[in-house]
Design a protein around this motif. Structure first.
Motif, mmCIF file in Angstrom:
data_model
loop_
_atom_site.group_PDB
_atom_site.id
_atom_site.type_symbol
_atom_site.label_atom_id
_atom_site.label_comp_id
_atom_site.label_asym_id
_atom_site.label_seq_id
_atom_site.Cartn_x
_atom_site.Cartn_y
_atom_site.Cartn_z
ATOM 1 N N GLN A 31 -17.304 47.948 38.633
ATOM 2 C CA GLN A 31 -16.756 46.633 38.309
ATOM 3 C C GLN A 31 -15.613 46.255 39.256
ATOM 4 N N LEU A 32 -14.740 47.223 39.550
ATOM 5 C CA LEU A 32 -13.629 46.943 40.456
ATOM 6 C C LEU A 32 -14.148 46.629 41.853
ATOM 7 N N TYR A 63 -7.839 53.842 44.152
ATOM 8 C CA TYR A 63 -8.143 54.917 45.108
ATOM 9 C C TYR A 63 -9.625 55.295 45.026
ATOM 10 N N ALA A 64 -10.062 55.666 43.826
ATOM 11 C CA ALA A 64 -11.398 56.240 43.657
ATOM 12 C C ALA A 64 -12.506 55.259 44.000
ATOM 13 N N SER A 65 -12.204 53.966 43.987
ATOM 14 C CA SER A 65 -13.219 52.951 44.253
ATOM 15 C C SER A 65 -13.334 52.601 45.732
ATOM 16 N N GLY A 66 -12.512 53.223 46.564
ATOM 17 C CA GLY A 66 -12.619 53.037 48.005
ATOM 18 C C GLY A 66 -13.545 54.059 48.630
ATOM 19 N N ASP A 67 -13.739 53.974 49.931
ATOM 20 C CA ASP A 67 -14.595 54.912 50.661
ATOM 21 C C ASP A 67 -13.856 55.582 51.821
ATOM 22 N N LEU A 68 -13.099 54.770 52.547
ATOM 23 C CA LEU A 68 -12.403 55.259 53.753
ATOM 24 C C LEU A 68 -10.934 54.889 53.642
ATOM 25 N N PHE A 69 -10.064 55.890 53.733
ATOM 26 C CA PHE A 69 -8.624 55.684 53.582
ATOM 27 C C PHE A 69 -7.963 55.814 54.945
#
Length: 428
Positions: A210-211, A289-295
């Motif tokens: 959802q996010l 954080y957890a909904s991203g892929d590349l930091f």
């Protein structure tokens, strides 16, 4: 004034299992920054271990009343805004006020976490009261000066910081590299106290479809994430440059900034397609954080960089310069990517390669959480307690030795064994 014998007897008394720590800092929760978060977690750990903590700090603007906690006491001082950091304040509590406070309820040890006027007053007051005092080196203020048009102040700032820390019995640096650098610059009694990560909070399990959908991202889209203060010293222009190259290769990629700061308006103009999520805390921050892929983390001014282990714990592929925490917890191409400091083009090329290589990115994401499992805050708190007890014992031994070296304490002919004045201990 107590006699030499009275101080000597006291110095041989065993400390109780629980410590009474006075923590002096210019920043503390509910403020949102790395130092405040670190201190908040240390205090939680100390209270959980049954120790008592007195926090001396400035009252912040628009601050709500804090919930009372057993073993926890706050002394709020007046403060003035810090230039370019309007949400933070220098504390103005005087040395005399601190001495009065600590005479009424004497702490076992004083820890000074920030180097502003409040920290200097605390070091001076603690030394006059013959209390053991330690300090932390959290922020590269002398590196930040060049980003805010204060380059001419770099040398006097460095001299001030060195003098303040060398008046304490131990300076705690967050990494071995930081400790070596401080020693090379004339700092004495430097120890390492790492920072932790809230493993119970930051987890890949909080990834939210959802996010991601609110960002316009489906599961196969690459979401590039940056968490932190939007300011010059964080080098965020490199994130914008890297994302421009990523989007040229992957038009469906998304860029999300979590945090706020003085560069937000300029960044919104330079990169209008980015999502600016603002400040986030707690479970909401962890979900971002957890909904991203590349930091992407291109900062070169960190003494640690809490966001790097947080991103790793959240299961992201992390790209950072090989400095501070990243240089300690990332093994290149195993649980993240490291680029040598200052190699901006190489950083950008690595960001594009990671965004385009689903296999490598997935491999890094799998390895990332396990690589920071050893960094729990309770483990860091236990290390902090061990360091404080060691400093207390050393302070005790120094005070005892100085007292026995007095003619009166040696019982010389014609002199009383009761000394009218107690000498300043060797660290004073």
């Amino acid at each position: 004034m107590k006699s030499a014998e009275e101080f000597i007897v006291e110095s041989f008394l065993a400390y109780p299992d629980s410590l009474r720590l006075a923590l002096v800092t210019e920043t503390f929760p509910p403020e949102i920054n790395g130092v405040a978060m670190t201190l908040g977690n240390l205090v939680k750990g100390l209270l959980k271990r049954g120790h008592a903590v007195q926090v001396v700090r400035p009252r912040q603007a628009r601050e709500a009343a804090q919930t009372p906690r057993a073993g926890f006491d706050e002394i709020l001082a007046k403060g003035i805004p810090i230039p370019n950091y309007p949400d933070l304040r220098f504390g103005l509590l005087s040395e005399n006020r601190l001495m009065q406070l600590w005479r009424q309820r004497r702490p076992d040890i004083v820890h000074v976490a920030t180097e502003g006027p409040l920290g200097w007053s605390a070091v001076t007051a603690a030394r006059k009261l013959q209390l053991p005092v330690t300090s932390s080196f959290h922020t590269n203020f002398h590196h930040y000066s060049s980003h805010y048009g204060m380059g001419l102040l770099k040398v006097p700032i460095e001299a001030y910081l060195r003098k303040l820390h060398n008046r304490t019995l131990a300076t705690l640096a967050p990494t071995q590299d930081a400790a070596h650098l401080l020693r090379d610059h004339g700092y004495r009694n430097v120890s390492v106290l790492s920072r932790g990560v809230a493993l119970e909070q930051f987890t890949p399990a909080l990834r939210s479809v959802q996010l991601r959908a609110s960002w316009g991202a489906i599961d196969t889209d690459v979401v590039v994430l940056h968490v932190g203060r939007l300011a010059k010293e964080k080098n965020v222009d490199v994130v914008v440059a890297a994302f421009a190259e990523i989007q040229a290769r992957l038009p469906s990629a998304k860029l999300v900034f979590v945090g706020d700061g003085p560069l937000r308006a300029a960044l919104q103009q330079a990169c209008p397609q980015a999502i600016f999520a603002g400040m986030k805390t707690g479970r909401e921050l962890a979900a971002h954080y957890a909904s991203g892929d590349l930091f992407l983390f291109p900062s070169l001014t960190e003494t640690f960089g809490n966001v790097v282990p947080e991103a790793l714990a959240s299961g992201l592929a992390v790209l950072s310069y090989a400095v501070a925490a990243a240089g300690n917890v990332i093994t290149d191409r195993k649980n993240g990517r490291l680029i040598q400091p200052g190699e901006e083009l190489e950083f950008i090329h690595a960001a594009v390669a990671l965004a385009a290589d689903d296999g490598l990115r997935a491999s890094l994401c799998r390895e990332a959480p396990a690589s920071v499992e050893h960094m729990s805050w309770l483990a860091v708190t236990d290390s902090f307690i061990t360091t404080l007890r060691g400093v207390m014992a050393r302070h005790d031994n120094q005070l005892t030795a100085s007292l026995y070296s007095l003619p009166a304490a040696r019982g010389e002919t014609g002199r009383s064994r009761s000394a009218p004045n107690v000498p300043t201990p060797p660290n004073a």
